[in-house]
Design a protein around this motif. Sequence first.
Motif, short mmCIF file in Angstrom:
data_model
loop_
_atom_site.label_atom_id
_atom_site.label_comp_id
_atom_site.label_asym_id
_atom_site.label_seq_id
_atom_site.Cartn_x
_atom_site.Cartn_y
_atom_site.Cartn_z
N LEU A 149 0.82 -1.21 0.00
CA LEU A 149 0.00 0.00 0.00
C LEU A 149 0.85 1.27 0.00
CD1 LEU A 149 -2.88 -1.01 2.42
CD2 LEU A 149 -2.98 -0.74 -0.06
N PHE A 150 2.08 1.16 0.46
CA PHE A 150 2.98 2.31 0.43
C PHE A 150 3.50 2.56 -0.99
CE2 PHE A 150 7.25 4.18 1.02
CZ PHE A 150 6.88 5.32 1.71
N VAL A 151 3.77 1.51 -1.73
CA VAL A 151 4.35 1.63 -3.06
C VAL A 151 3.29 1.83 -4.15
CG1 VAL A 151 5.68 0.36 -4.80
CG2 VAL A 151 6.39 0.31 -2.42
N LEU A 152 2.16 1.19 -4.00
CA LEU A 152 1.15 1.18 -5.06
C LEU A 152 0.63 2.56 -5.49
CD1 LEU A 152 -0.32 -0.79 -6.91
CD2 LEU A 152 -2.11 -0.96 -5.18
N PRO A 153 0.27 3.46 -4.57
CA PRO A 153 -0.22 4.78 -5.02
C PRO A 153 0.80 5.55 -5.85
CG PRO A 153 -0.80 4.44 -2.73
CD PRO A 153 0.14 3.32 -3.12
N GLY A 154 2.06 5.49 -5.46
CA GLY A 154 3.10 6.17 -6.22
C GLY A 154 3.27 5.57 -7.60
N PHE A 155 3.21 4.25 -7.68
CA PHE A 155 3.32 3.58 -8.97
C PHE A 155 2.18 3.99 -9.90
CE2 PHE A 155 1.89 0.04 -11.63
CZ PHE A 155 2.99 -0.08 -12.47
N VAL A 156 0.96 3.97 -9.38
CA VAL A 156 -0.21 4.34 -10.18
C VAL A 156 -0.12 5.81 -10.61
CG1 VAL A 156 -2.73 4.64 -10.13
CG2 VAL A 156 -1.69 2.55 -9.21
N ALA A 157 0.27 6.69 -9.70
CA ALA A 157 0.39 8.12 -10.03
C ALA A 157 1.45 8.35 -11.09
CB ALA A 157 0.71 8.92 -8.77
N LEU A 158 2.60 7.72 -10.95
CA LEU A 158 3.65 7.89 -11.95
C LEU A 158 3.25 7.32 -13.30
CD1 LEU A 158 6.93 7.24 -9.96
CD2 LEU A 158 6.16 9.37 -10.99
N LEU A 159 2.56 6.21 -13.30
CA LEU A 159 2.08 5.63 -14.54
C LEU A 159 1.10 6.57 -15.23
CD1 LEU A 159 2.05 3.19 -16.46
CD2 LEU A 159 0.20 2.25 -15.07
N ALA A 160 0.15 7.11 -14.47
CA ALA A 160 -0.83 8.04 -15.03
C ALA A 160 -0.17 9.31 -15.55
CB ALA A 160 -1.90 8.38 -13.98
N LEU A 161 0.74 9.89 -14.76
CA LEU A 161 1.44 11.10 -15.20
C LEU A 161 2.29 10.83 -16.44
CD1 LEU A 161 2.53 12.57 -11.76
CD2 LEU A 161 0.85 13.54 -13.34
N SER A 162 2.92 9.69 -16.49
CA SER A 162 3.73 9.34 -17.66
C SER A 162 2.87 9.23 -18.91
CB SER A 162 4.46 8.02 -17.42
OG SER A 162 5.34 8.13 -16.34
N LEU A 163 1.71 8.60 -18.76
CA LEU A 163 0.82 8.47 -19.92
C LEU A 163 0.31 9.82 -20.40
CD1 LEU A 163 -1.19 5.30 -18.80
CD2 LEU A 163 0.54 5.45 -20.61
N VAL A 164 -0.05 10.69 -19.45
CA VAL A 164 -0.52 12.04 -19.80
C VAL A 164 0.60 12.82 -20.49
CG1 VAL A 164 -1.24 14.27 -18.85
CG2 VAL A 164 -2.33 12.16 -18.07
#
Length: 137
Positions: A86-101
Amino acid sequence: MSHGVSFREATRTFARIGLESFGGPAGQIAVMHRVLVEEKRWIGEERFLHALNYCMLLPGPEATQLVTYVGWLLHGTAGGLVAGALFVLPGFVALLALSLVYAAWAAVPVIDALFFGLKAAVLAVVVEAMIGSAAAR
């Protein structure tokens, strides 16, 4: 379970820490300290600092190791796994979304301006965490 912290409450809290933690180790550790030591009082100041010192000696990201340790301390292996994920997952999802944008719309001036503003916000969070940790000494 002598500490009185339910697995559900621990899971919610570690999810909150994961969502609030960004800006590098200084900011992440400051958020963990505020939530786990000051607000929840699940771990004492001395034990938190001892665990942090130990995690800093180990190879790898000390913030992730620290939150995994506290999860393990509260609920064994399952607690450590849930806390770490749970500590790593939000950052991973946020970086993935920002990278796609960014990959799709980087040339759009509004998107470029948003990313410029995001840099300033992250810098402010890191500086605030550093000032807070310096004041605590």
